[in-house]
Design a protein around this motif. Structure first.
Motif, mmCIF file in Angstrom:
data_model
loop_
_atom_site.group_PDB
_atom_site.id
_atom_site.type_symbol
_atom_site.label_atom_id
_atom_site.label_comp_id
_atom_site.label_asym_id
_atom_site.label_seq_id
_atom_site.Cartn_x
_atom_site.Cartn_y
_atom_site.Cartn_z
ATOM 1 N N UNK A 89 35.117 42.946 33.233
ATOM 2 C CA UNK A 89 36.477 43.665 32.902
ATOM 3 C C UNK A 89 36.307 44.521 34.183
ATOM 4 N N UNK A 90 35.221 45.315 34.224
ATOM 5 C CA UNK A 90 35.134 46.288 35.249
ATOM 6 C C UNK A 90 35.241 45.844 36.855
ATOM 7 N N UNK A 91 34.766 44.548 37.018
ATOM 8 C CA UNK A 91 34.642 44.193 38.392
ATOM 9 C C UNK A 91 35.430 42.851 38.840
ATOM 10 N N UNK A 92 35.788 42.020 38.044
ATOM 11 C CA UNK A 92 36.320 40.790 38.255
ATOM 12 C C UNK A 92 35.398 39.758 38.596
ATOM 13 N N UNK A 108 21.202 31.893 30.697
ATOM 14 C CA UNK A 108 21.646 31.350 29.388
ATOM 15 C C UNK A 108 22.709 32.010 28.983
ATOM 16 N N UNK A 109 23.634 32.842 29.853
ATOM 17 C CA UNK A 109 24.836 33.315 29.564
ATOM 18 C C UNK A 109 25.627 33.574 30.687
ATOM 19 N N UNK A 110 26.820 32.926 31.041
ATOM 20 C CA UNK A 110 27.555 33.028 32.131
ATOM 21 C C UNK A 110 29.136 33.395 31.484
ATOM 22 N N UNK A 111 29.456 34.485 32.158
ATOM 23 C CA UNK A 111 31.046 34.980 31.909
ATOM 24 C C UNK A 111 31.601 35.057 33.233
ATOM 25 N N UNK A 112 32.623 33.948 33.448
ATOM 26 C CA UNK A 112 33.298 33.964 34.683
ATOM 27 C C UNK A 112 34.156 35.062 34.842
ATOM 28 N N UNK A 113 34.386 35.635 35.980
ATOM 29 C CA UNK A 113 35.277 36.691 36.234
ATOM 30 C C UNK A 113 36.431 35.880 37.091
ATOM 31 N N UNK A 114 37.541 37.021 37.539
ATOM 32 C CA UNK A 114 39.055 36.339 38.042
ATOM 33 C C UNK A 114 38.337 35.915 39.416
ATOM 34 N N UNK A 115 37.254 36.053 39.951
ATOM 35 C CA UNK A 115 36.841 35.598 41.160
ATOM 36 C C UNK A 115 36.004 34.323 41.155
ATOM 37 N N UNK A 214 27.943 38.605 40.297
ATOM 38 C CA UNK A 214 27.773 37.623 41.604
ATOM 39 C C UNK A 214 29.353 37.486 41.952
ATOM 40 N N UNK A 215 29.795 37.390 43.234
ATOM 41 C CA UNK A 215 31.203 37.033 43.531
ATOM 42 C C UNK A 215 31.330 36.741 44.955
#
Length: 246
Positions: A89-92, A108-115, A214-215
């Motif tokens: 939420x803070x970075x995208x 073990x956990x991946x949350x994809x951002x808007x980028x 990462x992005x």
């Protein structure tokens, strides 16, 4: 090598081009006898970890059950979900939690951002040990003898100069990472992708894994580097504290 480890190595044979295995594959790739291969297939099949198909054996439903149990009850996942959500939420950017196991660092956990873009490895896949902030920050906090063992086991001497992994510069870079408490990578796994990772520790302050943002390098560079470093080190420290209190 103990018998359980030999049994579990059967799972290493599954890959996209080889979703079904048989006795011949086990004997050829693992060097087991036919009797051992038959016994392992029978035991894994009886337990539901493998299922019989006309051409051999595929992964069985018991593995899905274990995935459900881990997703819902693993303390590392349970304690990190909201932290990862907040980073996104803070970075995208994409946020990852990765765990050290054997000689591997596994997402073990991946949350994809808007980028969203390639993250190096999907959930459950090992990450390059030497060309990723996610892995190098873990290596930096291992004991010296562990680092040397991993280095000797995974670095081909004939490729040292090509890979830029000569021992003295490599260990010096890990010491620098340990001193600053995080690791930054730029275009190492994928061109135009940057990341920053911080270590996660268990209750005895042994490195357990890492947390990564990462992005795309353009988006990564839109933030003050110190801001991203503070975000990921703060989240990793909070996760360490939560795990210690479990």
């Amino acid at each position: 090598m103990n018998s359980l480890r030999r049994l579990l190595m059967v799972f290493d044979l599954f890959r996209p081009e080889q979703p079904v295995i048989d006795v011949d594959i086990i004997c050829r790739e693992l060097g087991y006898t036919s009797a051992t291969a038959y016994r392992y297939l029978r035991e894994l099949g009886d337990a539901g970890f493998l299922k019989r198909l006309p051409r051999g054996y595929a992964l069985g439903p018991r593995i899905v059950t274990l995935e459900h149990l881990m997703t819902n009850y693993d303390p590392l996942l349970a304690c990190s979900r909201d932290l990862v959500d907040n980073l996104v939420v803070d970075t995208g950017l994409d946020a990852l939690v990765s765990e050290w196991h054997g000689d591997s660092v596994v997402n073990v956990l991946i949350h994809r951002g808007s980028d969203a873009g390639p993250v190096g490895s999907g959930r459950g896949r090992s990450i390059d040990l030497f060309h990723s902030a996610t892995s190098r920050v873990v290596l930096a906090y291992l004991l010296p003898r562990q680092i040397r063992r991993v280095y000797d086991a995974h670095v081909n001497p004939s490729e040292l100069q090509h890979l830029g992994l000569e021992w003295k510069p490599f260990i010096k870079s890990l010491l620098a990472i340990r001193k600053q408490g995080y690791c930054i990578s730029e275009s190492e796994l994928h061109p135009g992708r940057s990341g920053v990772a911080a270590p996660i520790f268990d209750e005895k302050q042994r490195v357990l894994g890492s947390m990564t943002l990462v992005g795309r390098s353009e988006r990564f560079g839109a933030f003050q580097q110190g801001y991203l470093c503070d975000l990921v080190t703060g989240a990793a420290s909070e996760l360490t504290a939560r795990l210690a209190s479990q």
